[in-house]
Design a protein around this motif. Structure first.
Motif, PDB file in Angstrom:
ATOM      1  N   MET A 118       0.850  -1.183   0.000  1.00 53.54           N
ATOM      2  CA  MET A 118       0.000   0.000   0.000  1.00 53.54           C
ATOM      3  C   MET A 118       0.889   1.236   0.000  1.00 53.54           C
ATOM      4  SD  MET A 118      -2.872  -1.382  -0.234  1.00 53.54           S
ATOM      5  CE  MET A 118      -3.861   0.115  -0.173  1.00 53.54           C
ATOM      6  N   LEU A 119       0.648   2.124  -0.975  1.00 53.03           N
ATOM      7  CA  LEU A 119       1.483   3.301  -1.166  1.00 53.03           C
ATOM      8  C   LEU A 119       0.650   4.561  -0.993  1.00 53.03           C
ATOM      9  CD1 LEU A 119       3.246   2.092  -4.438  1.00 53.03           C
ATOM     10  CD2 LEU A 119       4.054   1.801  -2.091  1.00 53.03           C
ATOM     11  N   ASP A 120       1.241   5.563  -0.295  1.00 51.05           N
ATOM     12  CA  ASP A 120       0.567   6.847  -0.164  1.00 51.05           C
ATOM     13  C   ASP A 120       1.509   7.964  -0.593  1.00 51.05           C
ATOM     14  OD1 ASP A 120       2.345   6.876   1.939  1.00 51.05           O
ATOM     15  OD2 ASP A 120       0.828   6.748   3.501  1.00 51.05           O
ATOM     16  N   ARG A 121       1.181   9.196  -0.229  1.00 51.43           N
ATOM     17  CA  ARG A 121       1.912  10.350  -0.770  1.00 51.43           C
ATOM     18  C   ARG A 121       3.418  10.315  -0.495  1.00 51.43           C
ATOM     19  NH1 ARG A 121       1.637  14.681  -3.441  1.00 51.43           N
ATOM     20  NH2 ARG A 121       2.905  16.523  -2.961  1.00 51.43           N
ATOM     21  N   PRO A 122       3.907   9.929   0.694  1.00 52.47           N
ATOM     22  CA  PRO A 122       5.363   9.886   0.882  1.00 52.47           C
ATOM     23  C   PRO A 122       6.066   8.986  -0.126  1.00 52.47           C
ATOM     24  CG  PRO A 122       4.268   9.791   2.995  1.00 52.47           C
ATOM     25  CD  PRO A 122       3.195   9.675   1.958  1.00 52.47           C
ATOM     26  N   HIS A 123       5.415   7.891  -0.523  1.00 55.25           N
ATOM     27  CA  HIS A 123       6.002   7.014  -1.535  1.00 55.25           C
ATOM     28  C   HIS A 123       6.071   7.727  -2.888  1.00 55.25           C
ATOM     29  CE1 HIS A 123       4.466   4.143   1.507  1.00 55.25           C
ATOM     30  NE2 HIS A 123       5.547   3.449   1.190  1.00 55.25           N
ATOM     31  N   LEU A 124       5.041   8.512  -3.200  1.00 57.86           N
ATOM     32  CA  LEU A 124       5.038   9.260  -4.456  1.00 57.86           C
ATOM     33  C   LEU A 124       6.153  10.300  -4.474  1.00 57.86           C
ATOM     34  CD1 LEU A 124       3.846  10.172  -7.156  1.00 57.86           C
ATOM     35  CD2 LEU A 124       2.224  11.604  -5.868  1.00 57.86           C
ATOM     36  N   VAL A 125       6.306  11.030  -3.372  1.00 53.96           N
ATOM     37  CA  VAL A 125       7.355  12.060  -3.297  1.00 53.96           C
ATOM     38  C   VAL A 125       8.731  11.428  -3.464  1.00 53.96           C
ATOM     39  CG1 VAL A 125       8.460  13.746  -1.783  1.00 53.96           C
ATOM     40  CG2 VAL A 125       5.965  13.630  -1.915  1.00 53.96           C
ATOM     41  N   ARG A 126       8.939  10.289  -2.795  1.00 53.39           N
ATOM     42  CA  ARG A 126      10.225   9.604  -2.909  1.00 53.39           C
ATOM     43  C   ARG A 126      10.476   9.138  -4.341  1.00 53.39           C
ATOM     44  NH1 ARG A 126      10.009   6.633   1.638  1.00 53.39           N
ATOM     45  NH2 ARG A 126       9.202   4.743   0.680  1.00 53.39           N
ATOM     46  N   ALA A 127       9.433   8.637  -4.995  1.00 49.05           N
ATOM     47  CA  ALA A 127       9.566   8.185  -6.383  1.00 49.05           C
ATOM     48  C   ALA A 127       9.877   9.358  -7.304  1.00 49.05           C
ATOM     49  CB  ALA A 127       8.280   7.493  -6.827  1.00 49.05           C
ATOM     50  N   GLN A 128       9.218  10.477  -7.081  1.00 54.99           N
ATOM     51  CA  GLN A 128       9.467  11.660  -7.918  1.00 54.99           C
ATOM     52  C   GLN A 128      10.898  12.166  -7.747  1.00 54.99           C
ATOM     53  OE1 GLN A 128       6.248  14.005  -6.331  1.00 54.99           O
ATOM     54  NE2 GLN A 128       4.911  13.602  -8.103  1.00 54.99           N
ATOM     55  N   ARG A 129      11.390  12.149  -6.529  1.00 58.65           N
ATOM     56  CA  ARG A 129      12.754  12.617  -6.292  1.00 58.65           C
ATOM     57  C   ARG A 129      13.772  11.691  -6.947  1.00 58.65           C
ATOM     58  NH1 ARG A 129      13.730  14.238  -0.096  1.00 58.65           N
ATOM     59  NH2 ARG A 129      15.748  14.733  -1.033  1.00 58.65           N
ATOM     60  N   LEU A 130      13.523  10.380  -6.876  1.00 62.89           N
ATOM     61  CA  LEU A 130      14.445   9.436  -7.499  1.00 62.89           C
ATOM     62  C   LEU A 130      14.453   9.614  -9.015  1.00 62.89           C
ATOM     63  CD1 LEU A 130      15.127   5.821  -6.475  1.00 62.89           C
ATOM     64  CD2 LEU A 130      14.718   6.318  -8.882  1.00 62.89           C
ATOM     65  N   LYS A 131      13.280   9.792  -9.604  1.00 61.23           N
ATOM     66  CA  LYS A 131      13.208   9.986 -11.052  1.00 61.23           C
ATOM     67  C   LYS A 131      13.901  11.282 -11.468  1.00 61.23           C
ATOM     68  CE  LYS A 131      10.106  10.189 -15.010  1.00 61.23           C
ATOM     69  NZ  LYS A 131       8.702  10.199 -15.498  1.00 61.23           N
TER      70      LYS A 131
END
Length: 292
Positions: free
Chosen positions: A271-284
């Protein structure tokens, strides 16, 4: 920036060798690696190198570590190297946002004097080299638009504290330096700039060095400073996003983009929420920056 390689500013041979190291950035050092009597010559050599290196189509970022503001030598350093248009100035023994604000003002004057674009020269403070600096870590956020990264140091801090050592027998840091490292990481995150891990001085300990790189990446550092060219390939490899990590990050971003009204999304049983999205965006974003 993944790898930032220190090179003595008074050594043309080492400076040119640094260009071949594969480092993302070279730190032309006018501080600790240059004896007091050799600083005028180091400034001249560094300026010549800046001018020469900037002509190359593909080159690392060029950073100059000046002497600390308290030494009375920083203005002479800036006068000497700013005509060479360094990409950034590294400020040792920084003690808070006030220090980088003062440095920013001095840089702005010299940019104007040398017909350089306003704001082109960034600042990277070494933020934990004095005990006083530890208490200023929360003041970097918003201090200047020139702030592009923040790093920490353990060697000068141990001298300031009068400590017998800063590492235990297993190579790990003692508690004061673990605290300094963590606070520097928080300070960089608060200021929304890259957190750069400090040097690993035992360059012959390849296993220990790689382990420290992996730990730095795990905790949130985006790169590491190096004192020897042999350390650069390890840093570049460890701090580069792995293909499988990037693929997962892109999948997370795509899922949230396809479901804009959803706060929690399932992916591969997680289960993924906003912190996972922010981390993914930063990695990309980091991967795209490295690719560019």
């Amino acid at each position: 920036m993944r790898s930032l390689l220190f090179v003595p500013g008074d050594s043309p041979k080492k400076l040119h060798k640094g260009l071949e190291s594969g480092a993302d950035a070279l730190i032309l050092d006018l501080e600790d690696s240059v004896a007091l009597g050799g600083k005028p010559q180091a400034r001249e050599i560094s300026l010549g190198f800046l001018r020469e290196a900037r002509q190359q189509a593909k080159r690392p970022l060029l950073i100059v570590r000046i002497n600390a503001l308290s030494t009375g030598m920083s203005d002479a350093d800036l006068d000497a190297v700013m005509p060479g248009a360094p990409d950034a100035i590294m400020l040792p023994k920084a003690e808070g946002g006030t220090d980088v604000s003062h440095l920013a003002a001095r840089i702005a004057v010299r940019e104007a004097e040398n017909d350089l674009p306003d704001g082109a020269t960034k600042i990277i403070p070494i933020a934990t080299e004095t005990a006083k600096g530890i208490f200023g870590l929360g003041s970097y956020a918003g201090a200047t638009h020139r702030l592009t990264a923040l790093t920490w140091g353990a060697e000068d801090l141990s001298a300031d504290l009068g400590a017998e050592t800063n590492r235990l027998s297993d190579g790990s840091y003692t508690d004061p330096y673990r605290l300094a490292r963590s606070l520097a990481l928080f300070a960089a995150a608060s200021a929304q700039v890259d957190a750069i891990d400090t040097v690993f001085t035992n360059f012959r300990d390849a296993e220990g060095f790689e382990a420290e790189c992996i730990a730095g990446r795990r905790d949130g550092f985006t790169g590491k400073m190096a004192i020897h060219p042999a350390q650069v390939p390890v840093i570049n490899r460890v701090f580069a996003p792995a293909p499988e990590e990037l693929a997962k990050a892109e999948a997370i971003i795509a899922l949230f983009a396809a479901n804009p009204g959803v706060g929690v999304i399932g992916l591969d049983g997680e289960m993924l929420d906003r912190p996972h999205l922010v981390r993914a965006q930063r990695l990309k974003a980091r991967a795209e920056k490295l690719a560019g």
